[in-house]
Enzyme design. Structure first.
Site, PDB file in Angstrom:
ATOM      1  N   ASP A   9       0.863  -1.171   0.000  1.00 45.32           N
ATOM      2  CA  ASP A   9       0.000   0.000   0.000  1.00 45.32           C
ATOM      3  C   ASP A   9       0.906   1.230   0.000  1.00 45.32           C
ATOM      4  O   ASP A   9       2.117   1.104  -0.181  1.00 45.32           O
ATOM      5  CB  ASP A   9      -0.972  -0.026   1.187  1.00 45.32           C
ATOM      6  CG  ASP A   9      -0.285   0.158   2.539  1.00 45.32           C
ATOM      7  OD1 ASP A   9       0.958   0.228   2.601  1.00 45.32           O
ATOM      8  OD2 ASP A   9      -1.011   0.212   3.548  1.00 45.32           O
ATOM      9  N   HIS A  10       0.322   2.394   0.216  1.00 42.34           N
ATOM     10  CA  HIS A  10       1.094   3.637   0.185  1.00 42.34           C
ATOM     11  C   HIS A  10       2.190   3.672   1.248  1.00 42.34           C
ATOM     12  O   HIS A  10       3.287   4.148   0.993  1.00 42.34           O
ATOM     13  CB  HIS A  10       0.161   4.842   0.347  1.00 42.34           C
ATOM     14  CG  HIS A  10      -0.676   4.774   1.580  1.00 42.34           C
ATOM     15  ND1 HIS A  10      -1.794   3.967   1.676  1.00 42.34           N
ATOM     16  CD2 HIS A  10      -0.560   5.387   2.781  1.00 42.34           C
ATOM     17  CE1 HIS A  10      -2.328   4.098   2.872  1.00 42.34           C
ATOM     18  NE2 HIS A  10      -1.593   4.952   3.572  1.00 42.34           N
ATOM     19  N   CYS A  65       3.015  -3.180   4.117  1.00 43.96           N
ATOM     20  CA  CYS A  65       2.154  -2.066   4.498  1.00 43.96           C
ATOM     21  C   CYS A  65       2.801  -1.390   5.699  1.00 43.96           C
ATOM     22  O   CYS A  65       3.965  -1.672   6.008  1.00 43.96           O
ATOM     23  CB  CYS A  65       0.718  -2.513   4.774  1.00 43.96           C
ATOM     24  SG  CYS A  65       0.469  -3.587   6.208  1.00 43.96           S
ATOM     25  N   GLY A  66       2.098  -0.523   6.386  1.00 46.84           N
ATOM     26  CA  GLY A  66       2.697   0.196   7.492  1.00 46.84           C
ATOM     27  C   GLY A  66       3.162  -0.711   8.616  1.00 46.84           C
ATOM     28  O   GLY A  66       4.299  -0.636   9.068  1.00 46.84           O
ATOM     29  N   GLY A  70      -2.264  -5.634   8.497  1.00 47.75           N
ATOM     30  CA  GLY A  70      -3.394  -5.619   7.572  1.00 47.75           C
ATOM     31  C   GLY A  70      -3.162  -6.512   6.364  1.00 47.75           C
ATOM     32  O   GLY A  70      -4.041  -7.290   5.979  1.00 47.75           O
ATOM     33  N   HIS A  98       8.913 -24.551   8.966  1.00 42.28           N
ATOM     34  CA  HIS A  98       7.847 -25.263   9.679  1.00 42.28           C
ATOM     35  C   HIS A  98       6.463 -25.025   9.112  1.00 42.28           C
ATOM     36  O   HIS A  98       5.580 -25.874   9.289  1.00 42.28           O
ATOM     37  CB  HIS A  98       7.837 -24.849  11.154  1.00 42.28           C
ATOM     38  CG  HIS A  98       9.065 -25.272  11.889  1.00 42.28           C
ATOM     39  ND1 HIS A  98       9.244 -24.997  13.214  1.00 42.28           N
ATOM     40  CD2 HIS A  98      10.175 -25.941  11.499  1.00 42.28           C
ATOM     41  CE1 HIS A  98      10.415 -25.483  13.614  1.00 42.28           C
ATOM     42  NE2 HIS A  98      11.002 -26.047  12.572  1.00 42.28           N
ATOM     43  N   ARG A 132       6.760 -33.962   9.723  1.00 42.41           N
ATOM     44  CA  ARG A 132       5.645 -33.721  10.656  1.00 42.41           C
ATOM     45  C   ARG A 132       4.964 -32.386  10.393  1.00 42.41           C
ATOM     46  O   ARG A 132       3.781 -32.215  10.693  1.00 42.41           O
ATOM     47  CB  ARG A 132       6.127 -33.807  12.099  1.00 42.41           C
ATOM     48  CG  ARG A 132       7.012 -32.665  12.537  1.00 42.41           C
ATOM     49  CD  ARG A 132       7.533 -32.864  13.970  1.00 42.41           C
ATOM     50  NE  ARG A 132       8.182 -31.683  14.492  1.00 42.41           N
ATOM     51  CZ  ARG A 132       9.426 -31.322  14.250  1.00 42.41           C
ATOM     52  NH1 ARG A 132      10.191 -32.059  13.456  1.00 42.41           N
ATOM     53  NH2 ARG A 132       9.933 -30.233  14.784  1.00 42.41           N
ATOM     54  N   ARG A 136       0.598 -30.793   9.669  1.00 41.73           N
ATOM     55  CA  ARG A 136       0.004 -29.598  10.278  1.00 41.73           C
ATOM     56  C   ARG A 136      -0.443 -28.591   9.222  1.00 41.73           C
ATOM     57  O   ARG A 136      -1.495 -27.952   9.365  1.00 41.73           O
ATOM     58  CB  ARG A 136       0.994 -28.977  11.253  1.00 41.73           C
ATOM     59  CG  ARG A 136       1.259 -29.942  12.410  1.00 41.73           C
ATOM     60  CD  ARG A 136       2.445 -29.570  13.220  1.00 41.73           C
ATOM     61  NE  ARG A 136       2.676 -30.611  14.234  1.00 41.73           N
ATOM     62  CZ  ARG A 136       3.851 -30.922  14.704  1.00 41.73           C
ATOM     63  NH1 ARG A 136       4.932 -30.291  14.261  1.00 41.73           N
ATOM     64  NH2 ARG A 136       3.978 -31.852  15.620  1.00 41.73           N
TER      65      ARG A 136
END
Length: 144
Positions: A9-10, A65-66, A70, A98, A132, A136
């Site tokens: 983003d900006h 992003c900042g 987000g 992992h 393993r 997951r």
């Protein structure tokens, strides 16, 4: 050449450009999905654009992003995307080893340029251990 998708983003625009130059210098194929200025914009648009490209074309993604939060939240809405917000090189290595993370999220207002470059390098240079951990990963997106 390995493919890396970038978007921001900006708030992340300047750092995204620094990362793109570094990646190009290292021989990566870089696909920039925007934004292309520091003008205010909505981060989910760019997160969704990048995630769609990663799922369609393969490769790995980097979202900026900042705070990184987000972008991470928006990216992880996509089945098949495992986005990791990393603030250290260890986070980056473990997210790959992992969790088979395929999208790195960075916060331009949180992480300085040198550290961001080191985190990106750790992310891109580390492979998935499988074993393993695959069991997951398979549970992250349950099959119907």
């Amino acid at each position: 050449m390995p493919l890396v998708h970038l978007a921001s983003d900006h708030a992340g625009y300047a750092l995204k450009d620094i990362l793109a130059r570094e990646l190009s210098g290292r021989g990566f194929t870089v696909r920039d999905h925007g934004t292309n200025s520091g003008e205010s914009c909505d981060y989910p648009v760019f997160a969704h654009r990048l995630c769609a490209a990663v799922l369609r074309e393969g490769g790995q993604g980097i979202l900026v992003c900042g705070s990184g939060i987000g972008m991470s939240m928006a990216a992880n809405r996509h089945d098949g995307i495992r986005a990791a917000l990393c603030t250290t090189e260890l986070h980056a290595r473990l997210s790959r080893r992992h969790n088979d993370a395929n999208v790195l999220c960075l916060g331009a207002r949180i992480t300085g340029e040198e550290l961001a470059l080191a985190i990106m390098a750790a992310f891109l240079e580390t492979g998935f251990e499988g074993g393993r951990h695959q069991r997951r990963i398979d549970q992250i997106t349950p099959r119907a």
